[in-house]
Design a protein around this motif. Structure first.
Motif, PDB file in Angstrom:
ATOM      1  N   UNK A   1      49.237  46.865  42.289  1.00 53.91           N
ATOM      2  CA  UNK A   1      48.117  45.960  42.575  1.00 53.91           C
ATOM      3  C   UNK A   1      48.055  45.593  44.049  1.00 53.91           C
ATOM      4  N   UNK A   2      46.842  45.365  44.528  1.00 55.07           N
ATOM      5  CA  UNK A   2      46.663  44.937  45.910  1.00 55.07           C
ATOM      6  C   UNK A   2      47.106  43.489  46.061  1.00 55.07           C
ATOM      7  N   UNK A   3      47.828  43.177  47.132  1.00 53.89           N
ATOM      8  CA  UNK A   3      48.199  41.779  47.382  1.00 53.89           C
ATOM      9  C   UNK A   3      46.984  40.999  47.861  1.00 53.89           C
ATOM     10  N   UNK A   4      47.034  39.692  47.673  1.00 53.19           N
ATOM     11  CA  UNK A   4      45.921  38.863  48.130  1.00 53.19           C
ATOM     12  C   UNK A   4      45.837  38.877  49.656  1.00 53.19           C
ATOM     13  N   UNK A   5      44.613  39.057  50.166  1.00 53.79           N
ATOM     14  CA  UNK A   5      44.361  39.091  51.601  1.00 53.79           C
ATOM     15  C   UNK A   5      43.181  38.169  51.891  1.00 53.79           C
TER      16      UNK A   5
END
Length: 537
Positions: free
Chosen positions: A243-247
């Protein structure tokens, strides 16, 4: 008001930074209105929340103030609610979820800085959600996602996340992840803080304590939910790796959405959403106007009307213009310029909202939504400003799909009917067209439920009993041309198929697609629009 007293203590830059203005969007029955109440409860605006459909106990959603909404258990009008939480002033706009009222939602989305998207975990991405997100993406509106109803038997969370990314075209960054579902729903794992939040159903107050389990292998989980826990451990490994980390930058650009899981009806996950809104959602942003940019912390006041609502209080037959403040400060008695008429207006009695509850205010800042008592002077899309006249980005009207005319059971009330339909047209409940040939008002709508709402409001608010009959109109297209003489000639030769809408814009209403194609071919100097931008000039 207490908010006004607090506001006076801070400079405009600080007040603007405190504002969070967002809309809640979803498909019908995803739990949007229930979540709205729970957010209000946690924000201290109400003490307890009643189930939206608890008709027998007469508990209705705070944001559903229309009688027809209470009867049907759905939201058909946008409500505005303001409250303070953790030092932020939150302006929450609850929008209609039903597709028949999509135009009202589109207009609301022009007035917010962020959106909270509610997804039913059992149904995943639904048609109305797709349309609403398209509008958000066009405006690059930051979106927070809440996957609701985890206390029921739902779809696998990985499948729902994948569907959101594939269909809606937005990257998901899970912030919490569920352990189980339905009767096996044990809680969620917070990927930021690396601990478990234990699910406890049934508490309906804001003081519900959430038990924290420090280990993902806590004996409570392995003993009581062995199968759900094992599945969760497998999913967690995938999420942490893939999953993509929060940015924050990607979120503010509208490209990435933080995702939370929970159960709105059980108050589970609501705190996380409020925290995300206060910490991550943007404060008011600059707005483009013709030949200039309007900055929220600018000294001069400006605002745009995005909604007109008549008869919020039927006893007083009032008309309220909902105005999003784009810059500066509202103070009681403020003198502004009305861009469309180029005339001055004095704002003396602006109000703030808690759904149908209202209070007079003395101060408001960029990002706030205020109500202006209106007697026909203001329309959707109007811009009010101190100093120079401003023309901000337009608010769209879309071509209707169904057309009907009203037939009175009491012919003597035709004048009252015309006045009522004009008011409903000006507020955006339905589109109203007045034919040049004066053959009777024609109503245009996206869906059938809009006509049911109009019939109900005519009867309950105006005491007008009417039935609706279909009209042979294929489409309503707004007509424009740089050649004034050709437009005048077209108006004279085609008057039988022309009408003015509630704002006085000329619309062509052909009976068939063939008639439309022939007209477009015969009049190349004219432009036929499927949308009308509501601009100040």
């Amino acid at each position: 008001m207490e908010n006004a007293a607090l506001a006076a203590q801070f400079p405009i830059e600080q007040e603007v930074k405190r504002r969070r203005t967002f809309a809640i969007i979803s498909h019908p029955d995803a739990g949007k209105t229930t979540l709205t109440e729970k957010l209000l409860m946690y924000g201290g605006a109400i003490r307890t929340a009643g189930t939206v459909k608890a008709k027998k106990s007469q508990q209705f959603a705070t944001s559903d103030w229309m009688e027809v909404e209470k009867q049907r258990g759905i939201s058909v009008a946008s409500s505005v609610m303001q409250f303070e939480h953790e030092g932020c002033v939150i302006n929450l706009l609850d929008t209609p979820g039903h597709k028949d009222f999509s135009e009202d939602t589109y207009r609301v989305l022009t007035a917010v800085d962020a959106a909270l998207m509610v997804i039913d975990a059992a149904k995943g991405v639904e048609a109305q959600t797709i349309k609403l997100l398209e509008v958000c993406r066009q405006r690059k509106t930051p979106i927070i996602t809440f996957i609701n109803k985890m206390d029921r038997e739902v779809r696998e969370p990985l499948d729902v996340i994948d569907e959101i990314e594939q269909i809606l075209g937005i990257t998901c960054a899970p912030i919490t992840w569920p352990v189980g579902m339905g009767k096996e729903f044990a809680g969620v794992f917070d990927l930021r803080r690396h601990h478990m939040l234990k699910f406890t159903p049934g508490d309906n107050t804001a003081h519900q304590a959430v038990e924290v389990l420090e280990s993902v292998d806590d004996p409570y989980l392995t003993k009581n939910f062995p199968i759900a826990h094992a599945t969760f451990k497998e999913e967690l490994e995938i999420v942490q790796e893939a999953a993509d980390p929060f940015n924050q930058e990607a979120f503010l650009a509208g490209d990435l959405s933080p995702v939370f899981f929970g159960s709105a009806i059980n108050n589970f996950g609501v705190r996380d959403i409020l925290e995300a809104l206060t910490q991550w959602a943007p404060s008011p942003r600059p707005r483009e106007a013709k030949e200039t940019t309007v900055y929220p912390d600018g000294k001069q006041f400006s605002g745009i009307v995005f909604k007109i609502q008549a008869n919020m209080n039927p006893q007083h037959r009032d008309r309220i213009a909902f105005l999003r403040i784009c810059s500066g400060v509202y103070r009681q008695g403020l003198k502004v310029n009305h861009a469309r008429s180029a005339k001055p207006i004095r704002l003396d009695h602006a109000i703030t909202f808690m759904a149908q509850e209202r209070a007079h205010l003395t101060t408001a800042y960029a990002g706030d939504i205020i109500g202006i008592p209106n007697h026909g002077k203001l329309r959707i899309g109007d811009v009010l400003s101190e100093g120079e006249l401003l023309a901000m980005a337009g608010i769209p009207h879309f071509s209707p799909e169904i057309f009907k005319t009203a037939r009175l059971n009491d012919p003597l009330r035709s004048k009252q009917l015309n006045k009522a339909l004009k008011e409903l047209g000006e507020e955006g409940t339905i589109q109203v067209f007045e034919p040049l040939e004066k053959t009777g008002m024609i109503m245009g709508a996206v869906g059938q439920l809009q006509f049911e709402t109009v019939a109900h409001r005519l009867l309950t608010e105006y005491n007008i009993d009417a039935t609706f009959e279909s009209v042979p109109v294929h489409k309503a297209l707004w007509v424009s041309s740089e050649d004034i003489h050709q437009l005048k000639r077209f108006t004279q030769t085609s008057s039988v198929r022309l009408a003015y809408d509630a704002a006085g814009a000329l619309a062509f209403m052909p009976p068939t697609r063939a008639a439309l194609d022939i007209t477009i071919e015969r009049w190349p100097e004219l432009t036929f629009h499927t949308t009308r931008e509501i601009n100040a000039f």
